[in-house]
Design an enzyme around this catalytic site. Structure first.
Site, short mmCIF file in Angstrom:
data_model
loop_
_atom_site.label_atom_id
_atom_site.label_comp_id
_atom_site.label_asym_id
_atom_site.label_seq_id
_atom_site.Cartn_x
_atom_site.Cartn_y
_atom_site.Cartn_z
N SER A 115 0.80 -1.22 0.00
CA SER A 115 0.00 0.00 0.00
C SER A 115 0.84 1.27 0.00
O SER A 115 0.36 2.32 -0.39
CB SER A 115 -0.95 0.01 1.18
OG SER A 115 -0.25 0.32 2.35
N LYS B 207 0.29 4.77 6.78
CA LYS B 207 -0.25 5.52 5.65
C LYS B 207 0.28 6.95 5.71
O LYS B 207 0.94 7.34 6.66
CB LYS B 207 -1.79 5.56 5.72
CG LYS B 207 -2.45 4.19 5.65
CD LYS B 207 -2.58 3.70 4.23
CE LYS B 207 -3.31 2.39 4.15
NZ LYS B 207 -2.46 1.23 4.11
#
Lengths: 167, 169
Positions: A49, A93
Site C-alpha cells: 500500500s 499511511k
C-alpha cells in the site's frame, strides 16, 4: 547456635540482594516501556500500500510518538495508525488532510477517473497509501479520528541502502 | 557538595517514581475523575445542579483489556473522543461489531461495523454519544472502568449491566 545465626544473616543478605536486583530489573522494564510508548519504537511494515515510498517486504522503520501527543502531525507525514477495522493491527499511511481541509480523491482509480471532494470533519484526518491502486485507507474507511494515530515515521533502518529519513 | 548530592538523589527518585507510575498507569491501572452527568446514576448520581456534591466520582480504570481488545455488552469504557483527541469520555458499550442498532431519531437500523462499537451514556437525556457521532473505533478505547474509589460512601464495583430497552436486536 552461632553457626545458625551466621546462616540466617547470610540468607538475609542474599534476599536483600535478590530484591534489589529484581527492583533494578523492574525499573529497566519500566524505562523500556516509557521509551517505547512515548519516545520512539521500531516497526516492521509489509504490503504494497505504501509503494514506492516503502518496499513491499519488511522495511524496518523508526516511529516517534511525541508528535501525535503534541498535535504536531501535519499533511505529508507518514503515520502509524491503529486500524479502525481491527484494533489489534496497525497500518502505515500518509496524512493528506487535517480537520477542515478539503480533500479530492479518486475512489476507484483502476476503473474510472471520477473524483470526489469531501471536507475532513473536526478531530479527524484523511490518510491514504502512496499506492492508490492497492491500499485500503480513508477512501474506503472514511476520515480517521486523530486519536487513532500512534506515531510518526521519521527514519528508515532497513534495508541499509535506504537508511535515512523517508524521502 | 552535600546539597548537590541531595538534589541529584531527589531528582533520581522522582524520575524513577515517574517511570514506574507511568508504566503502571499505561499497562495496568489508573484512576480518573468522571465529570458531567452523562453516566448518572452510575457515576455522579445527582439529579440537578443544586444537589451537586463537592467532588466528582473517581473511578479505577483497568488496562488489561487493551491487550486483546475484547469487550462485552455493558462494559463501561474510557475512550478518546473522536472529535477531539484531547478529551476522554466515559460511556457504556451497548453494541459490538455485527450488532443491529436502531438509530433513535430516524428509526433507521444500523449495523455496527467491524472493529467498532456503539457507546451510550446511562443518562440518555444528557449524553453526547454514538447516537450523535455514530459508532466509534475500538482502537480509541483507553481502558475499562471497574470500580468507584472515591467518594468513600460510593465505593463499589461497577457492574456490567444493560437496560432491557437498549439491548440490540
Amino acid at each position: 547456635m552461632r553457626n545458625l545465626l551466621h546462616r540466617i544473616s547470610e540468607l538475609k543478605s542474599a534476599a536483600k540482594e535478590a530484591v534489589s536486583k529484581s527492583l533494578l530489573f523492574a525499573k529497566f522494564l519500566c524505562l523500556l516501556h516509557v521509551t517505547d510508548t512515548y519516545l520512539c519504537s521500531p516497526i516492521i511494515v509489509y504490503g504494497p500500500s505504501m509503494l514506492p515510498t516503502l518496499n513491499m517486504a519488511g522495511d524496518v522503520l523508526l516511529a516517534e510518538h511525541l508528535s501525535p501527543l503534541l498535535g504536531k502531525v501535519g499533511p505529508g507525514d507518514v503515520v502509524l495508525v491503529r486500524s479502525p477495522e481491527n484494533p489489534r493491527k496497525s497500518i502505515t499511511k500518509r496524512v493528506l488532510g487535517m480537520e477542515g481541509d478539503s480533500v479530492t480523491f479518486l475512489p476507484d482509480p483502476a476503473n474510472s477517473d471520477r473524483s470526489l471532494t469531501i471536507r475532513v470533519p473536526k478531530g479527524h484526518v484523511w490518510i491514504q497509501g502512496d499506492n492508490i491502486y492497492a491500499s485500503r485507507d480513508s477512501r474506503q474507511l472514511g476520515p480517521i479520528p486523530y486519536g487513532l494515530i500512534e506515531g510518526k515515521v521519521f527514519w528508515r533502518v532497513w534495508p541499509p541502502r535506504d537508511f535515512g529519513t523517508l524521502g | 557538595m552535600g546539597t548537590g548530592n541531595f538534589l541529584w538523589n531527589l531528582s533520581k527518585n522522582y524520575f524513577t517514581f515517574g517511570l514506574i507510575g507511568l508504566t503502571v498507569s499505561d499497562r495496568y491501572f489508573s484512576i480518573v475523575s468522571v465529570q458531567g452527568t452523562s453516566m448518572s446514576p452510575t457515576f455522579n448520581s445527582h439529579v440537578d445542579n443544586s444537589k451537586r456534591p463537592l467532588t466528582d466520582d473517581r473511578v479505577l480504570v483497568e488496562k488489561f483489556c487493551l491487550e486483546k481488545y475484547k469487550f462485552f455488552h455493558g462494559d463501561v469504557v474510557v475512550f478518546c473522543s473522536p472529535t477531539n483527541h484531547r478529551e476522554k469520555h466515559v460511556k457504556r458499550i451497548t453494541g459490538l461489531p455485527g450488532d443491529w442498532i436502531s438509530a433513535p431519531h430516524n428509526y433507521d437500523v444500523i449495523v455496527v461495523p467491524e472493529g467498532h462499537c456503539w457507546v451510550e451514556g446511562d443518562n440518555s437525556a444528557l449524553s453526547f454519544d454514538s447516537r450523535s457521532i455514530g459508532p466509534i473505533p475500538l482502537g480509541l478505547i483507553r481502558g475499562r472502568v471497574t470500580h468507584i474509589v472515591w467518594p468513600p460512601n460510593r465505593v463499589g464495583k461497577v457492574h456490567r449491566t444493560i437496560s432491557q430497552e437498549r439491548l440490540p436486536f
